[in-house]
Scaffold this motif. Structure first.
Motif, PDB file in Angstrom:
ATOM      1  N   GLY A 242       0.760  -1.332   0.184  1.00  0.00           N
ATOM      2  CA  GLY A 242       0.069  -0.023  -0.166  1.00  0.00           C
ATOM      3  C   GLY A 242       0.821   1.280   0.043  1.00  0.00           C
ATOM      4  N   PHE A 243       2.162   1.329  -0.326  1.00  0.00           N
ATOM      5  CA  PHE A 243       2.849   2.509  -0.527  1.00  0.00           C
ATOM      6  C   PHE A 243       3.169   2.771  -1.892  1.00  0.00           C
ATOM      7  N   THR A 244       3.137   4.026  -2.006  1.00  0.00           N
ATOM      8  CA  THR A 244       3.740   4.696  -3.420  1.00  0.00           C
ATOM      9  C   THR A 244       4.785   5.142  -3.292  1.00  0.00           C
ATOM     10  N   VAL A 245       5.885   4.808  -4.108  1.00  0.00           N
ATOM     11  CA  VAL A 245       7.307   5.533  -3.930  1.00  0.00           C
ATOM     12  C   VAL A 245       7.208   6.912  -4.607  1.00  0.00           C
ATOM     13  N   ALA A 246       7.814   7.651  -3.934  1.00  0.00           N
ATOM     14  CA  ALA A 246       8.038   9.131  -4.255  1.00  0.00           C
ATOM     15  C   ALA A 246       9.487   9.238  -4.746  1.00  0.00           C
ATOM     16  N   ASP A 247      10.382   8.846  -4.170  1.00  0.00           N
ATOM     17  CA  ASP A 247      11.829   8.851  -4.537  1.00  0.00           C
ATOM     18  C   ASP A 247      12.588   7.791  -4.284  1.00  0.00           C
ATOM     19  N   HIS A 248      13.867   7.263  -5.078  1.00  0.00           N
ATOM     20  CA  HIS A 248      15.013   6.783  -4.526  1.00  0.00           C
ATOM     21  C   HIS A 248      15.883   7.619  -4.510  1.00  0.00           C
ATOM     22  N   VAL A 249      16.831   7.568  -3.340  1.00  0.00           N
ATOM     23  CA  VAL A 249      17.779   8.585  -3.140  1.00  0.00           C
ATOM     24  C   VAL A 249      19.093   8.065  -2.713  1.00  0.00           C
ATOM     25  N   SER A 250      20.029   8.313  -3.807  1.00  0.00           N
ATOM     26  CA  SER A 250      21.345   7.751  -3.430  1.00  0.00           C
ATOM     27  C   SER A 250      22.055   8.563  -2.363  1.00  0.00           C
ATOM     28  N   GLN A 251      23.054   8.261  -1.906  1.00  0.00           N
ATOM     29  CA  GLN A 251      23.848   8.860  -0.934  1.00  0.00           C
ATOM     30  C   GLN A 251      24.322  10.216  -1.405  1.00  0.00           C
ATOM     31  N   ARG A 252      24.674  10.298  -2.680  1.00  0.00           N
ATOM     32  CA  ARG A 252      25.151  11.609  -3.327  1.00  0.00           C
ATOM     33  C   ARG A 252      24.053  12.580  -3.372  1.00  0.00           C
ATOM     34  N   ASP A 253      22.957  12.139  -3.494  1.00  0.00           N
ATOM     35  CA  ASP A 253      21.817  12.995  -3.620  1.00  0.00           C
ATOM     36  C   ASP A 253      20.969  13.190  -2.323  1.00  0.00           C
TER      37      ASP A 253
END
Length: 279
Positions: A242-253
């Motif tokens: 039931g979760f919608t992904v907003a972002d995948h975030v790398s360590q750099r970002d």
């Protein structure tokens, strides 16, 4: 989360946040001004590794990992205007004892009861008050996270920010799914920041070197890494709950780009990523 005594990985993470302010040059990615004090008698030994061998890929990688993920997650607490913050696998997290938001935001630290007993002893020895936090002791094999949260004052009708950092890689996928089942019961508008380990083929060169050392070290300490995900597979897993992904975030970002314009050797590594998802 275990009943076998203090978590070595929790101490290593806290030492990494503390050492970042000692070993690395400004600008700092994150300012944990309490971690060293909380570590108490463990601090001299743990910090000596960073002072003496701070350029080692595991030590520098740990400092960048724990600092960047904390920066990003605590910024989300502030940006989202959440009134409730749930820290899963809290370990030696120090948000409740130093953040200017502590007191305005209701903080719920969730961890194994034995880990929390140990942490509360460290807090008492350091003279750090606990009036800004609710401790939610949960043995996931026998306790109900949802029920235990409510028993400690959590309001399930109000959105919360839930962080789950430095934990999923040590759990099996069924154990992760069971916790996501519980989180799926939280109010719409709830946001989850989850850290996951990448499989070797998706890591950059620095991440592969870090992973080689880190996986061997945590296994030797009795906390082996069990789960790794690609961005696509963790998106699918969250979607099933039931979760919608907003972002995948790398360590750099995870931090402002200017913070990586450095004069020291601290660099981002692509070993773990953060995923931000919403109910």
């Amino acid at each position: 989360m275990n009943d076998k005594g203090p978590s070595r990985t929790a101490m290593i993470a806290a030492a990494g946040r503390a050492a970042h302010l000692i070993v690395d040059s400004a600008p700092h990615l994150f300012h944990d001004t309490v971690a060293e004090k909380l570590l108490g008698e463990h601090a001299p030994e743990l910090l000596s590794y960073h002072r003496n061998s701070g350029d080692h890929p595991v030590l520098s990688g740990t400092r960048s990992q724990v600092s960047a993920r904390s920066h990003y997650t605590e910024a989300r607490v502030a940006a989202g205007g959440f009134a409730q913050y749930v820290i899963l696998g809290a370990g030696l997290d120090t948000f409740a004892y130093r953040s200017p938001l502590a007191g305005a935001v209701a903080v719920y630290e969730v961890d194994h009861p034995a880990t929390q007993t140990w942490k509360r002893e460290l807090l008492a020895e350091a003279g750090i008050g606990t009036e800004t936090v609710e401790f939610v002791g949960v043995d996931f094999e026998s306790d109900n996270l949802y029920t235990e949260l409510i028993a400690r004052g959590f309001d399930p009708s109000r959105p919360a920010l839930v962080s789950w950092l430095g934990v999923t890689m040590y759990l099996t996928e069924p154990a992760i799914a069971a916790t996501l089942d519980t989180l799926a019961r939280l109010a719409p508008g709830t946001e989850l920041v989850l850290e996951y380990a990448l499989p070797p083929e998706l890591r950059d060169e620095s991440g592969q070197v870090y992973g080689k050392f880190a996986q061997a070290a945590t296994a030797q300490q009795g906390e082996p890494m069990r789960s790794m995900f690609s961005p696509e597979s963790v998106t699918a897993l969250l979607g099933r709950h039931g979760f919608t992904v907003a972002d995948h975030v790398s360590q750099r970002d995870a931090v402002d780009a200017a913070l990586w314009q450095r004069t020291d050797g601290l660099r981002p590594i692509d070993f773990c990523r953060l995923v931000r998802a919403q109910r």
